[in-house]
Write a protein that holds these residues in place. Structure first.
Motif, short mmCIF file in Angstrom:
data_model
loop_
_atom_site.label_atom_id
_atom_site.label_comp_id
_atom_site.label_asym_id
_atom_site.label_seq_id
_atom_site.Cartn_x
_atom_site.Cartn_y
_atom_site.Cartn_z
N TRP A 6 94.04 -91.16 -33.35
CA TRP A 6 93.45 -92.36 -32.69
C TRP A 6 92.25 -92.04 -33.53
CZ3 TRP A 6 95.64 -95.52 -29.84
CH2 TRP A 6 96.55 -95.32 -28.75
N PRO A 9 86.44 -94.54 -30.49
CA PRO A 9 86.62 -95.76 -29.59
C PRO A 9 85.31 -96.88 -30.18
CG PRO A 9 86.16 -93.85 -28.47
CD PRO A 9 86.06 -93.27 -29.71
N CYS A 17 85.76 -100.48 -23.83
CA CYS A 17 86.06 -99.66 -25.37
C CYS A 17 87.58 -99.64 -25.20
CB CYS A 17 85.41 -98.21 -24.99
SG CYS A 17 83.69 -98.23 -24.82
N ARG A 19 90.56 -98.27 -28.49
CA ARG A 19 90.90 -97.29 -29.69
C ARG A 19 92.20 -97.77 -30.36
NH1 ARG A 19 90.37 -91.09 -28.05
NH2 ARG A 19 89.69 -91.00 -30.44
N SER A 33 90.09 -96.92 -24.31
CA SER A 33 89.48 -95.67 -24.48
C SER A 33 89.76 -94.80 -23.07
CB SER A 33 88.22 -95.83 -24.99
OG SER A 33 87.68 -94.40 -25.01
N GLU A 36 94.84 -93.14 -23.49
CA GLU A 36 95.58 -92.93 -24.76
C GLU A 36 97.31 -92.67 -24.27
OE1 GLU A 36 92.78 -91.60 -24.23
OE2 GLU A 36 91.65 -92.33 -25.90
#
Length: 63
Positions: A6, A9, A17, A19, A33, A36
């Motif tokens: 990852w 962010p 946010c 990722r 964010s 995950e």
């Protein structure tokens, strides 16, 4: 679950946010964010187009 690397962010002006990530097979991933383990996967080109539209303000309602 694939081994996803990852990125840091990306946060908009608000609290939104997300990722981006990739795996060793070259697949691309996007997630909120902090979540995950729950992600979307698509080709790098499709996710790149989505992110560019979000950053350009064309799709900020999606976040």
């Amino acid at each position: 679950m694939p081994a996803i690397t990852w990125e840091d962010p990306f946060c908009g002006e608000g609290a939104n946010c997300f990722r981006l990530g990739t795996d060793l097979d070259g697949n691309a991933y996007i997630t909120i964010s902090g979540a995950e383990e729950t992600y979307l996967s698509d080709s790098r080109d499709a996710l790149r187009a989505l992110i560019l539209d979000i950053k350009a303000g064309k799709a900020d309602h999606l976040i």
